[in-house]
Structures are given as structure tokens and as C-alpha cells.
Design an enzyme around this catalytic site. Structure first.
Site, PDB file in Angstrom:
ATOM      1  N   CYS A  25      -1.292   3.885  -7.264  1.00 30.32           N
ATOM      2  CA  CYS A  25      -1.023   2.446  -7.200  1.00 30.32           C
ATOM      3  C   CYS A  25      -2.237   1.703  -6.623  1.00 30.32           C
ATOM      4  O   CYS A  25      -3.269   1.661  -7.282  1.00 30.32           O
ATOM      5  CB  CYS A  25       0.269   2.167  -6.440  1.00 30.32           C
ATOM      6  SG  CYS A  25       0.941   0.555  -6.852  1.00 30.32           S
ATOM      7  N   HIS A  60       4.281   5.290  -7.728  1.00 26.92           N
ATOM      8  CA  HIS A  60       4.422   6.086  -6.507  1.00 26.92           C
ATOM      9  C   HIS A  60       5.180   7.353  -6.862  1.00 26.92           C
ATOM     10  O   HIS A  60       6.382   7.304  -7.113  1.00 26.92           O
ATOM     11  CB  HIS A  60       5.196   5.309  -5.448  1.00 26.92           C
ATOM     12  CG  HIS A  60       4.426   4.164  -4.873  1.00 26.92           C
ATOM     13  ND1 HIS A  60       3.814   4.217  -3.650  1.00 26.92           N
ATOM     14  CD2 HIS A  60       4.155   2.954  -5.382  1.00 26.92           C
ATOM     15  CE1 HIS A  60       3.196   3.072  -3.424  1.00 26.92           C
ATOM     16  NE2 HIS A  60       3.387   2.280  -4.455  1.00 26.92           N
ATOM     17  N   GLU A  90       5.212   9.860  -4.735  1.00 22.93           N
ATOM     18  CA  GLU A  90       5.557  10.498  -3.456  1.00 22.93           C
ATOM     19  C   GLU A  90       6.903  10.001  -2.925  1.00 22.93           C
ATOM     20  O   GLU A  90       7.408  10.538  -1.948  1.00 22.93           O
ATOM     21  CB  GLU A  90       4.446  10.259  -2.431  1.00 22.93           C
ATOM     22  CG  GLU A  90       4.413   8.891  -1.771  1.00 22.93           C
ATOM     23  CD  GLU A  90       3.893   7.774  -2.671  1.00 22.93           C
ATOM     24  OE1 GLU A  90       3.601   8.024  -3.860  1.00 22.93           O
ATOM     25  OE2 GLU A  90       3.811   6.647  -2.177  1.00 22.93           O
TER      26      GLU A  90
HETATM   27  N1  GLN Z   1      -0.123  -4.791  -5.776  1.00 22.57           N
HETATM   28  C1  GLN Z   1      -0.834  -3.947  -4.853  1.00 22.57           C
HETATM   29  C2  GLN Z   1      -2.328  -4.224  -4.919  1.00 22.57           C
HETATM   30  O1  GLN Z   1      -2.762  -4.996  -5.702  1.00 22.57           O
HETATM   31  C3  GLN Z   1      -0.580  -2.492  -5.128  1.00 22.57           C
HETATM   32  C4  GLN Z   1       0.872  -2.179  -4.827  1.00 22.57           C
HETATM   33  C5  GLN Z   1       1.141  -0.754  -4.484  1.00 22.57           C
HETATM   34  O2  GLN Z   1       0.255   0.014  -4.106  1.00 22.57           O
HETATM   35  N2  GLN Z   1       2.386  -0.395  -4.548  1.00 22.57           N
HETATM   36  O3  GLN Z   1      -3.064  -3.652  -4.159  1.00 22.57           O
END
Ligand code: GLN
Length: 164
Positions: free
Chosen positions: A61, A146, A148
């Protein structure tokens, strides 16, 4: 998740924490905050050197965003932040992924990015609605979701299996 799979882990907050690591996870969170923390601690160059040595890195992410051209620039991808929409558009989805046998992974997407562009070295491993959400380049593995947060340990096992 990594400990459950038998790995010894520690947090990386300053460059010395990278010493002697076999692999690194850049987790989800908030890429703006991570960028500030990385700048404050002088971590950008050590992280690039770490990646250049071919040490496995899993970016999840916001971690995927950190690996992209506009951030640490270690992976030849351009991440589109919050690509699926705002917090209210967060979702879970079954994600069939190359390299993961059996049923699809259950991906938890929290204000997730997708990979908007990628270079020829990048292998796309999974897509959602036609948008790449998992990719590999050498020993770098990036996922927009995610893995995890659920019970399924196959993605982390795949990552640990990539350690030399
Ligand atoms: N939207 C977040 C970002 O731009 C990432 C979100 C996440 O890691 N769940 O950093």
C-alpha cells in the site's frame, strides 16, 4: 505475520537499523508521513543502497508508493495514490495473484493506490478492475493491498521464499 512464519523482525527507524537485514518490509500507512520521516532520518539514500544490493523488499500500500519513481525511485512504476477513491471507497476483494497457488488472496484495500504505469522490467502479478495491484521487479515485491491484516500468510511466505 512474519514472526508467525518464523522470521526474526525488527523495526527500521534510522539508517543503522538496516544493518545486516536480510529483507525489508515497507508497510502501509501514509506515504506523505513516511516521506517526511525518511527525510528527517536521512533514510532515503540508505534505502536506495539497500535496494541496489538486491535485498528483497516488500512494499504494501503506502509501501508500494514509497518504492515508485516519484518517491524512493527503486522500482520502475508510477503509483497513483488513493486511486480507488477516498476512505469510504475502501474495500475487500478476492485477488487471484500469479505465484500464489490455491484460492485467490483476500485483499484489503484501504485508500489504496494502483500502478498507473510501469517499465518493461516489471511483472504485473494481479489486477483489480483492470488496474495492476501487485507487481514484482527482481527481488522487489509491491502490493496495493494489506495482506497482513487477514489470516492468509501466502503472500508473506512468497516474500520470505524470495530471500537468498
Ligand atoms: N492512501 C495512503 C497514501 O497515499 C496509503 C494508504 C495505505 O497504506 N493503506 O499513502
Amino acid at each position: 505475520m512474519l514472526q508467525a512464519l518464523g522470521a526474526r523482525t525488527r523495526e527500521v527507524r534510522v539508517p543503522a537499523d538496516l544493518d545486516d537485514l536480510d529483507a525489508l518490509v515497507i508497510p502501509g500507512g501514509e506515504s506523505t508521513t513516511m516521506t517526511l520521516g525518511i527525510a528527517r532520518e536521512g533514510l532515503a539514500e540508505p534505502l536506495r543502497a539497500f535496494a541496489a544490493q538486491g535485498t528483497p523488499i516488500l512494499g504494501s500500500c503506502a509501501g508500494l508508493i514509497m518504492l515508485d519513481r516519484a518517491h524512493l525511485d527503486v522500482m520502475d512504476i508510477r503509483a497513483e495514490r488513493n486511486a480507488f477513491g477516498r476512505q469510504i471507497r475502501s474495500f475487500e476483494a478476492d485477488v487471484p495473484m500469479r505465484g500464489i497457488d490455491g484460492p485467490p488472496l483476500r485483499g484489503i484495500f484501504i485508500r489504496a493506490p494502483w500502478i498507473a504505469e510501469h517499465g518493461p522490467e516489471v511483472e504485473i502479478l494481479a489486477q483489480v478492475d483492470g488496474h495492476p495491484v501487485a507487481a514484482r521487479q527482481g527481488r522487489l515485491l509491491a502490493v496495493a493491498f494489506h495482506a497482513e491484516l487477514g489470516q492468509d500468510e501466502r503472500l508473506h511466505r512468497l516474500f520470505l521464499d524470495s530471500l537468498p
